[in-house]
Design an enzyme around this catalytic site. Structure first.
Site, short mmCIF file in Angstrom:
data_model
loop_
_atom_site.label_atom_id
_atom_site.label_comp_id
_atom_site.label_asym_id
_atom_site.label_seq_id
_atom_site.Cartn_x
_atom_site.Cartn_y
_atom_site.Cartn_z
NE ARG A 43 -0.64 -0.06 4.83
CZ ARG A 43 -0.36 -1.38 5.58
NH1 ARG A 43 -0.37 -2.42 4.97
NH2 ARG A 43 0.32 -1.19 6.93
CE1 TYR A 44 1.76 3.00 4.57
CE2 TYR A 44 2.78 1.13 5.01
CZ TYR A 44 2.15 2.30 5.40
OH TYR A 44 1.32 2.08 6.74
CB ILE A 45 6.05 0.46 -2.84
CG1 ILE A 45 5.32 -0.87 -2.80
CG2 ILE A 45 7.00 0.56 -1.83
CD1 ILE A 45 6.15 -2.05 -2.88
#
Length: 836
Positions: A115-117
């Site tokens: 969900r962050y990259i």
């Protein structure tokens, strides 16, 4: 009875069912999970990820979590496998552009949560991997969507990225290769020329490809880190072997240190943008020994056995890297042909309709339909209006063509520009001719395609792994003596655990021990906690295989005849734990005298016979030098037939062996006695070696085979002669001139570097030689008007101290300086080095 028959019938069905299920499962894992396809070089999960990303592609980055969700429409095995696969593709930095923390293959750090990259397809991937018109489609697992059977990959992706997978009873391991070298090899293949492909790893390091075998089964590559000497007590590691992380590398070094195989004070991981491990050595160990030990006992050197297995024609096939590239290139050529054929058909259709539209409007055929009241009449009127012009078209005018003409709007007719229409038709016609030309010259077209990829995407993808041959390091020869060996001479026990018995010497737990006994028997055994080797031990030592210089002098008495024999022998090879008889083999034989001589020394001994014997001379000298060195099984020469009372050393002898020959192998930067490389000469104990380096320094060393010379920096290695004059030419950047100097080596502290050219930025060594009469050639001017001048440096340059600046011999206009060798001179340094 009926129940028994039913039971037997059921068991048969169950056996058949399990057999069928296992085969189906194995086939599924091989074809759909673990082994990549030869056509596009992708496993199913990778192919589905790329297809999903193409569907999502709008030029912007997408959250990897969204990509995973999109891919799950095609891949029914959960988000974990998809997330791992997309991270693996992204870390290879070829098909996917990444944003955020994607982990580090060098350190083993994992990527951030999905969900962050973010990720998007690279321009390269969009160019080589996708074309809906040439893609073969199939229904997804739930039948709701179409997915590609294989992507139309126009690049040898499998050779570039490599692959690894384990299936049921089958595995694959394909090593990655260099991007630019792959494209160059593809071009060579299309040109009908031979090519070679060797692995290249993103982690850098060095690779020995002598046994690569083109990546086929049975091949092997050895991979090493670069280990640099910062100073005499510090080593720096600048990269990691492929598949090894810095954490694993540090752990392997600490484990080797704990087991006593290497001796270090500390190892520190300073890895940031670049890999950097700092190793502080323990007192008493050298950098050369430690580097060898790091390669022998830690993950600083690993070996990988490739096993290239791919899916081809729905079957697993074992192939080589060159075969994979050829298959991909041939497939790419067919894909390019298919694209050209599709483009040609589109251009032909464009030309046909543009010409049809032009005639329809210019000849005012549209007016013929004004009076028609039925649809059939409209179509018939247009068809009749086109009849006089149908011969101009390249194909038949169909009803579908007429229907398209009826869809032309009045606004388009009113604004129709005949000149623009002609220009468009002309451009389409030129495009058709170009496509036909490319089809006719498909091979050249494919070559141009690969050259375009190399030009657009090759920058920054140069080789990172250095190809060089490695020397074979014998672990036993560099293992540190990390344990103490004890011996009970009378009872015949040796071992590291016999601490109550007599200390023998320090050894390594990898060593073999050679033991000689009073009864004339010999045995070689492994170092152990406790080992029985036979009673009445007279000598033991660490055994060196193939050691021809260790000579054993022995006098023994034959148990049957009482005759004393003398023999000299060496022991080069044995079978471990096998007992060898060094006498004639008769019972009650015994050794009267024994010595081990590291360099073949032959002493003189005094033999005293028994007083009661009938010999006239009862005391005499015996010279071992008169004996020929033979094998251990020889019976020896008769010394006396009378009983011996005692044998005493009278005089230590000199070596009867000639000085050993030493060679320097320039490919690996190591000394050897095997005849590999350049012969440096014969070396006595006091002889030395001198190495000259490109930075303008020299170093005097001993001739230990553990010495290492950096082949990237060393200019020449030869036997050191303090009487020889060194001649050198170097460039003085500040003065913009070439200086020459001649000097005799004065500072000879072993393994210390001494700079002998003027220090300064831009200064460099061009030539160094110990020839007695060095003559050089100076080249000046441009290529078409190049001039050469010979200069005898022995006549023009005086011999001075090694610290002097030297004498100017030319300005910066010199284009080249080379040494003319004196062929008549007997000199080990017989090369003719060139400055440029």
């Amino acid at each position: 009875m009926a129940e028994q028959n039913n039971t037997e019938h059921s068991s048969v069905l169950i056996n058949e069912m399990y057999e069928s299920w296992f085969l189906e499962y194995a086939s599924y894992v091989i074809l759909e999970r673990a082994v990549p396809a030869a056509v596009d070089g992708l496993k199913p999960v990778q192919r589905r990820i790329l297809h999903a990303m193409k569907e999502m592609d709008d030029g912007r980055f997408n959250k990897v979590a969204n990509v995973i969700g999109q891919t799950m429409q095609y891949h029914p095995h959960g988000d974990a496998s998809i997330g791992e696969a997309i991270t693996n593709i992204g870390q290879k930095e070829l098909l996917i552009e990444t944003q955020g923390n994607w982990g580090d293959v060098r350190t083993g750090d994992s990527a951030a949560a999905s969900r962050y990259i973010e990720a998007r397809l690279s321009k390269f991937a969009l160019e080589v991997a996708f074309n809906a018109k040439t893609t073969e489609w199939q229904l997804s697992y739930d039948g709701r969507k179409n997915e590609p059977v294989t992507l139309p990959m126009k690049f040898p992706l499998l050779v570039a990225q490599g692959a690894e997978g384990i299936a049921v009873g089958l595995s694959t391991k394909i090593l990655p290769h260099n991007f630019c070298e792959i494209l160059e090899a593809a071009i060579k293949h299309l040109k009908g020329r031979k090519f070679e492909l060797y692995p290249d790893f993103p982690t850098g390091g060095m690779i020995d490809i002598s046994n690569y075998n083109d990546g086929n089964r049975g091949g092997k590559v050895r991979i090493r880190t670069h280990i640099e000497e910062l100073d005499k007590k510090t080593l720096i590691i600048k990269d990691v072997p492929y598949g090894i992380t810095t954490t694993q590398l540090v752990d392997s070094i600490l484990k080797a240190n704990d087991s006593g195989k290497i001796k270090i004070k500390s190892v520190t991981d300073n890895t940031a943008a670049q890999v950097e491990l700092t190793i502080q050595l323990a007192p008493g160990v050298t950098t050369d020994q430690t580097i060898d030990a790091l390669y022998a006992f830690t993950d600083c050197e690993i070996s990988i056995s490739p096993n290239a297995c791919v899916i081809k024609d729905d079957k697993p096939r074992f192939v080589g890297a060159s075969d994979l590239l050829k298959y991909s290139v041939d497939d790419t050529r067919q894909l390019l042909l298919k694209e050209l054929q599709i483009k040609l058909a589109e251009l032909e259709e464009d030309w046909h309709y543009s010409s049809l539209e032009k005639i329809f409007i210019e000849k005012r055929i549209y007016r013929d339909i004004e009076e028609e009241k039925t649809w059939e009449g409209v179509l018939s009127a247009i068809d009749n209006g086109l009849k006089p012009y149908k011969k101009q078209f390249r194909r038949e005018v169909t009803q579908e063509d007429i229907l398209k003409l009826t869809e032309i709007r009045i606004k388009r007719i009113s604004k129709f520009d005949s000149f623009k229409a002609d220009e468009h038709i002309k451009g389409v016609k030129e495009g058709i001719e170009e496509v036909k030309f490319n089809i006719a010259n498909l091979n050249d077209y494919a070559i141009t395609y690969y050259e375009g990829l190399l030009k657009k995407y090759g920058k920054g993808r140069e080789r990172t792994t250095e190809i060089r041959p490695f020397e074979t390091i014998q672990a036993t020869s560099i293992a540190i003596a990390n344990t103490k060996l004890y011996v009970n001479y009378k009872e015949g026990f040796i071992g590291t655990g016999l601490k109550k018995d007599e200390f023998a010497f320090d050894c390594s737990d990898l060593d073999n021990i050679i033991v000689f006994r009073k009864d004339g028997k010999m045995v070689v055994t492994k170092v152990a906690d406790k080992n029985f080797v036979g009673k009445d031990i007279i000598y033991l030592a660490i055994f060196q295989k193939n050691d021809e210089r260790s000579i054993y002098n022995m006098i023994y008495v034959d148990g049957k005849t009482g005759i004393a024999y003398g023999k000299r022998f060496n022991v080069t090879g044995i079978t471990r734990d096998k007992e060898y008889d060094l006498t004639k083999g008769n019972p009650n034989s015994k050794v009267q005298y024994f010595t081990a001589n590291a360099n073949g020394e032959a002493e003189i001994v005094t033999i005293t016979l028994s007083p009661g014997c009938t010999a006239r001379i009862k005391v005499f000298d015996y010279n071992f030098e008169e004996l020929e060195i033979k094998g251990r099984s020889s019976q020896g020469n008769q010394v006396t037939k009378y009983p011996i009372k005692g044998v005493k050393l009278k005089q230590k002898g000199r070596s009867t062996l000639s000085a050993p020959k030493i060679w320097y192998d320039e490919t690996i930067g190591r000394l050897n006695k095997d005849g590999n490389g350049k012969l440096l000469g014969r070396f006595d104990e006091k002889d030395r070696i001198i190495a000259f380096y490109k930075d303008g320094s020299y170093e005097v060393t001993d001739f230990e085979l553990t010495n290492r010379f950096d082949i990237d920096n060393v200019m020449s290695v030869e036997k050191f002669d303090p009487e020889k004059v060194v001649t050198t030419v170097y460039f003085d950047a500040k003065a913009s001139q070439f200086n020459a100097k001649r000097f005799v080596i004065e500072a000879v502290t072993l393994k210390n570097k001494y700079s002998f050219i003027k220090e300064g930025e831009g200064n460099y060594l061009g030539l160094v030689t110990t020839h007695q009469y060095p003559v050089i050639t100076l080249k000046t001017g441009k290529k078409k008007s190049e001039q050469e001048e010979e200069m005898n440096l022995a006549e023009t340059i005086e011999v001075t101290g090694w610290r002097t600046v030297g004498t100017k011999i030319a300005g910066k206009e010199v284009k080249g300086i080379s040494l003319i060798s004196d062929a008549a001179e007997n000199d080990t340094n017989d090369d003719a080095p060139t400055l440029f």
